[in-house]
Motif scaffolding. Structure first.
Motif, short mmCIF file in Angstrom:
data_model
loop_
_atom_site.label_atom_id
_atom_site.label_comp_id
_atom_site.label_asym_id
_atom_site.label_seq_id
_atom_site.Cartn_x
_atom_site.Cartn_y
_atom_site.Cartn_z
N HIS A 9 10.14 -14.69 21.35
CA HIS A 9 9.38 -13.92 22.33
C HIS A 9 7.96 -13.79 21.81
CE1 HIS A 9 13.06 -12.36 24.35
NE2 HIS A 9 13.57 -12.61 23.16
N VAL A 11 4.27 -11.96 22.12
CA VAL A 11 3.42 -10.90 22.69
C VAL A 11 2.09 -10.91 21.94
CG1 VAL A 11 5.30 -9.40 23.45
CG2 VAL A 11 4.42 -9.16 21.12
N ASN A 16 1.59 -6.65 27.27
CA ASN A 16 2.81 -7.42 26.98
C ASN A 16 3.93 -6.55 26.43
OD1 ASN A 16 0.94 -10.18 25.48
ND2 ASN A 16 1.56 -9.90 27.61
N PHE A 17 3.57 -5.47 25.74
CA PHE A 17 4.59 -4.75 24.97
C PHE A 17 5.63 -4.08 25.86
CE2 PHE A 17 0.63 -4.36 22.15
CZ PHE A 17 0.85 -5.62 21.60
N LYS A 19 6.57 -5.15 28.59
CA LYS A 19 7.35 -6.19 29.28
C LYS A 19 8.43 -6.78 28.37
CE LYS A 19 3.31 -7.01 32.10
NZ LYS A 19 2.06 -7.76 32.23
N VAL A 20 8.10 -6.92 27.08
CA VAL A 20 9.09 -7.53 26.18
C VAL A 20 10.21 -6.54 25.84
CG1 VAL A 20 8.04 -6.93 23.92
CG2 VAL A 20 9.31 -9.04 24.16
N HIS A 39 4.11 -11.65 17.25
CA HIS A 39 2.91 -10.95 17.73
C HIS A 39 1.72 -11.83 17.34
CE1 HIS A 39 -0.08 -7.98 18.54
NE2 HIS A 39 0.66 -6.90 18.34
N SER A 49 -1.79 -1.31 19.95
CA SER A 49 -0.60 -2.09 19.62
C SER A 49 0.50 -1.27 18.96
CB SER A 49 -1.03 -3.27 18.73
OG SER A 49 0.06 -4.01 18.31
N TYR A 98 4.99 -13.65 28.33
CA TYR A 98 4.89 -12.52 29.26
C TYR A 98 3.48 -12.42 29.84
CZ TYR A 98 9.23 -11.22 26.98
OH TYR A 98 10.52 -11.23 26.49
N THR A 104 -0.39 -15.68 26.08
CA THR A 104 0.63 -16.26 26.96
C THR A 104 0.37 -17.75 27.14
OG1 THR A 104 0.58 -14.15 28.16
CG2 THR A 104 1.72 -15.99 29.24
#
Ligand code: UD1
Length: 367
Positions: A9, A11, A16-17, A19-20, A39, A49, A98, A104
């Motif tokens: 995954h 991010v 993004n955070f 969403k993941v 990350h 973050s 994401y 992305t």
């Protein structure tokens, strides 16, 4: 038992955070998958973050590429250079990306050229404005991804129009809603408004960071001037994005803010405090994408200070009003909301908190 499915995954930036979080949680409960969280380091400040990792109970990233800021070319290239060796070493079956940030697109490009399958969460959303860096990221990511998870039906139509084959597209709903629904009670208990001695429904919340708004002096000045007028009616809480803070100083606009006593500048807020704050706002003023969706879920009027949106469903069905960047129009619409005007709002299809479950099913069925 067969071989485990290996998933990376990716991010990088604040949006993004949330969403993941639900997807990695859902997949981790399944013994058929191994999940690695990368990350990119596109966002690195604690408030942009780390606070989200703590609050959303996200696992620490397994790998942080620590690329930091730069021009689009620099940032995208740095992410690609740092991500390639990770992919070569780990050799996943899938890379899940994401949203629409530079991280992305950069990681999608790398994976696709190494013939690693890519799944894009929040695929197919379009503003049809190619001057937006995010729109370029969306179009290119979708064009070369293998699985496209869409948050709204209109996103499916957008992808079909771009010639993407039907089998790749899965309408699963909005993954941000999963996070919002699991967090809303906890967030509400925080009563973040009390920090500024405010009562529910007695204040507005402002966010502003879009390049087209804050990197253009005249547009930025006009927007601030509209906000200055609005802040005479009710306090406006303004958590300020680092890009925006930089431009304020560069353009010498800080004094415009200082003379508006109703405008309260604060550092970027964590997810829970921010959700708490917007959940009881009279209205929200923004140019963010995510916030248009979050306010629709909360039935809070959202005045979007842009001329286009990638979240049409929130205008057609939700509580979002496109007010553009014209001072008079923004003030006019804010006044109407203050005076109780409103349209009929509903929650878009499949924004039900089960998007991560649906994505998991599709991924596990890929064989
Ligand atoms: C990025 C995304 C945007 C998203 C936004 C959310 C792209 C093209 N844009 O924009 O879609 O809505 O994140 O926040 O990917 N900075 C810091 N600390 C940080 C991160 C950034 O001070 O932790 C400053 C740096 O000066 C940097 C600037 O903010 O140059 C912009 O950061 P960047 O990641 O390039 O773009 P955003 O405007 O944050």
């Amino acid at each position: 038992m067969g071989k485990k499915i290996k998933i990376i995954h990716v991010v990088g930036a604040r949006p993004n955070f949330m969403k993941v979080a639900p997807l990695i949680k859902e997949l981790s409960q399944d013994s058929q998958t191994n999940n690695l969280l990368v990350h990119t380091g596109q966002h690195y400040d604690q408030k942009m973050s780390a606070v989200f990792f703590e609050e959303l109970a996200l696992p620490e990233p397994d790998i942080n590429l620590e690329v930091g800021s730069g021009s689009h070319a620099e940032q995208t290239a740095q992410i690609m250079l740092h991500f390639e060796p990770v992919l070569l070493e780990y050799r996943p079956d899938w890379v899940v990306v994401y949203g629409d940030v530079n991280s992305t697109l950069a990681c999608t490009l790398v994976a696709s050229k190494l013939q690693v399958q890519v799944a894009h969460v929040e695929a197919g959303v379009r503003s049809f404005d190619r001057s937006m860096p995010e729109e370029i990221n969306r179009i290119l990511t979708d064009a070369i991804s293998d699985l496209l998870f869409t948050p709204a039906r209109e996103a499916n139509y957008n992808l079909q129009r771009e010639g993407i084959i039907e089998e790749k597209i899965h309408f699963v709903g909005n993954i941000m809603v999963d996070t919002l629904l699991t967090s809303i009670e906890k967030a509400g208990n925080r009563q973040a408004w009390q920090r500024w001695n405010l009562a529910p429904q007695s204040y507005a919340v402002l966010t502003l960071h879009r390049v087209s708004n804050v990197d253009e002096t005249n547009t930025f000045r006009d927007l601030l001037s509209a906000i200055e007028d609005i802040s005479k009616w009710l306090p406006v809480i303004f958590p300020i994005h680092p890009r925006t803070a930089k431009r304020l100083a560069e353009f010498g606009l800080s004094e415009l803010l200082q003379r508006s006593s109703g405008l309260v500048l604060v550092e970027p807020l964590g997810y829970m405090d921010f959700l708490s704050l917007i959940s009881q706002a009279k209205f929200v003023l923004t140019d963010s994408g995510s916030l248009q969706a979050e306010t629709t879920m909360l039935s809070i009027p959202c005045l979007t200070m842009r001329t286009n949106t990638e979240w049409n469903v929130t205008v057609d069905q939700g509580s979002n009003y496109m007010v553009g960047t014209n001072k008079q129009e923004i003030i006019h619409q804010a006044r109407a909301i203050m005076d109780g005007a409103g349209k009929h709002w509903s929650i878009p299809e499949l924004w039900d908190g089960k998007t991560a479950q649906r994505i998991t099913q599709v991924l596990l069925n890929q064989g």
